[in-house]
Motif scaffolding. Structure first.
Motif, PDB file in Angstrom:
ATOM      1  N   HIS A 139      14.160  11.102  18.608  1.00 39.26           N
ATOM      2  CA  HIS A 139      13.129  10.710  17.079  1.00 39.26           C
ATOM      3  C   HIS A 139      11.615  10.819  18.066  1.00 39.26           C
ATOM      4  N   ASP A 183      18.051  14.339   7.676  1.00 37.24           N
ATOM      5  CA  ASP A 183      18.274  14.303   8.999  1.00 37.24           C
ATOM      6  C   ASP A 183      19.897  14.961   9.363  1.00 37.24           C
ATOM      7  N   GLU A 190      21.313  11.167   8.102  1.00 39.82           N
ATOM      8  CA  GLU A 190      20.870  10.375   6.636  1.00 39.82           C
ATOM      9  C   GLU A 190      20.096  11.088   5.955  1.00 39.82           C
TER      10      GLU A 190
HETATM   11 MG   LIG Z   1      17.183   9.265  10.468  1.00 35.98          MG
END
Ligand SMILES: [Mg+2]
Ligand SMILES: Nc1ncnc2c1ncn2[C@@H]1O[C@H](COP(=O)(O)OP(=O)(O)O)[C@@H](O)[C@H]1O
Length: 371
Positions: free
Chosen positions: A268, A323, A336
């Motif tokens: 992230h 993802d 996910e």
């Molecule tokens: Mg994610």
């Protein structure tokens, strides 16, 4: 009255939550981009809060973006025929009054609401496991119900990811590794945006105590860790945006890559990750020749996954992001999917993604007109 030969036009409402101070919640930049695209395409679009969306009347109070003034102005609108759900918080969406409102939109004969609910990781895995075409993408996963679940998993997989069931942006994610030939072979990595901490121990019950402390009352899953491809010692994965087009078919709008920050366990951007070009990174790992085939495989698998998620959810979905990881053997893994995709920073993906929302909305109103 709609003329016989005139095609019906969408009137799109972006659904969000009321906010005491800001009038409505959600990513304003995103809503503004949608409003601007609506203007370009001559399709009206406004923001409505779940509080103000009243289906019983023939008009609703909403917000239109006024470009000249660069602000959102309160206005009355006719009942929308397309509702794009962008309620930003799970908590808000789960409130009984909001749920009821979404349900009544779903049941309404003249309204098409898409992406009615957030996904839950555990449910996503269950849906994907149900189909032969998608089950191989799901890493081995269990609910982290207690010490026993953890100890069974670490015996089978020397690398584990612990994740909140309804997490986002890498919050609360931990990694537990069993590193052979070390005096403290169990290594738990805990990351937050500001720091990264590694706890080492030889005792799983000690590690478990630490984990329990971290997770509190939150529901967690424990998942087989995948050795993701990496470049310069930083692992990376793929963000795929999948949307429906003007024919109601799923298409891949774009693929981005996110590369983890130094020593980080997730990719992230708020956790130190960076936005990269997927083809460039994959080519550095697998070579140019294999890369285009791999990108095509990512695309076709993402479509299989999107269709299966839609089937599993039992609802009409118009878009999702997912993802996906790639391991050293080139195998694709599913981590996910998101029912409320974040804005893609890549400009070419961004533009297309906005257009597709309108194309799909047009399809939806045409559908009901023809049937
Ligand atoms: Mg994610
Ligand atoms: N099982 C796993 N193995 C390897 N890396 C993982 C695994 N699960 C998650 N990750 C890494 O962590 C990131 C975030 O995981 P994800 O499940 O998407 O959680 P979040 O909801 O917080 O985004 C992934 O994009 C990937 O980089």
């Amino acid at each position: 009255m709609i003329g016989l030969h005139e095609e019906p036009k969408p009137l799109i409402a972006i659904l969000t939550s009321h906010d005491k101070y800001k009038r409505f919640q959600g990513n304003r930049k995103n809503f503004r981009d949608i409003a601007k695209m609506g203007k370009d395409l001559d399709i009206p679009v406004f923001v409505v809060t779940s509080r103000d969306l009243k289906l019983s009347g023939n008009k609703v109070l909403g917000y239109a973006f006024i470009q000249e003034k660069k602000l959102w102005e309160e206005q009355w609108f006719p009942l929308p025929n397309v509702i794009y759900n962008r309620i930003p918080q799970r908590k808000a969406e789960e409130r009984p009054a909001v749920r009821r409102k979404i349900e009544s939109c779903l049941a309404h004969p003249d309204i098409h609401l898409f992406n009615p609910f957030f996904f839950n990781k555990w449910e996503l895995f269950a849906w994907l496991r149900k189909s032969h075409s998608t089950k191989s993408f799901v890493p081995a996963t269990k609910r982290l119900t207690g010490y026993k679940a953890l100890s069974a998993m670490i015996r089978n997989y020397p690398n584990l990811y612990l994740k909140p069931e309804s997490g986002k942006a890498g919050k609360g994610i931990m990694r537990l590794k069993y590193v052979e030939n070390e005096s403290n072979p169990l290594q738990l990595t805990i990351q937050s945006p500001r720091k990264i901490m590694v706890v080492k121990s030889s005792s799983l019950s000690e590690i478990w105590k630490r984990i329990r402390n971290e997770i509190g009352m939150t529901n967690y899953i424990v998942q087989e860790g995948i050795e993701l491809v990496s470049h310069n010692g930083r692992q990376f994965d793929l963000r795929v945006l999948v949307q429906k087009n003007g024919k109601g078919q799923w298409l891949v709008t774009g693929i981005g890559a996110r590369q983890a920050g130094h020593r980080r366990i997730t990719t992230h951007v708020p956790q130190g990750g960076s936005v990269e070009d997927p083809e460039e990174l994959l080519a550095l790992v697998f070579g140019r020749e294999l890369t285009s085939g791999m990108m095509n495989r990512v695309k076709s698998n993402a479509l299989l996954i999107a269709r299966q998620i839609e089937r599993g959810s039992g609802h009409m979905l118009g878009e999702m992001s997912m993802d996906l990881g790639v391991d050293m053997e080139g195998k694709i893994w599913f981590f996910e999917a998101n029912a409320k995709p974040m804005k893609f920073d890549e400009p070419h993906i961004r533009k297309k993604s906005l257009e597709r929302i309108f194309q799909y909305s047009q399809y939806l109103v045409k559908q009901s007109y023809n049937s």
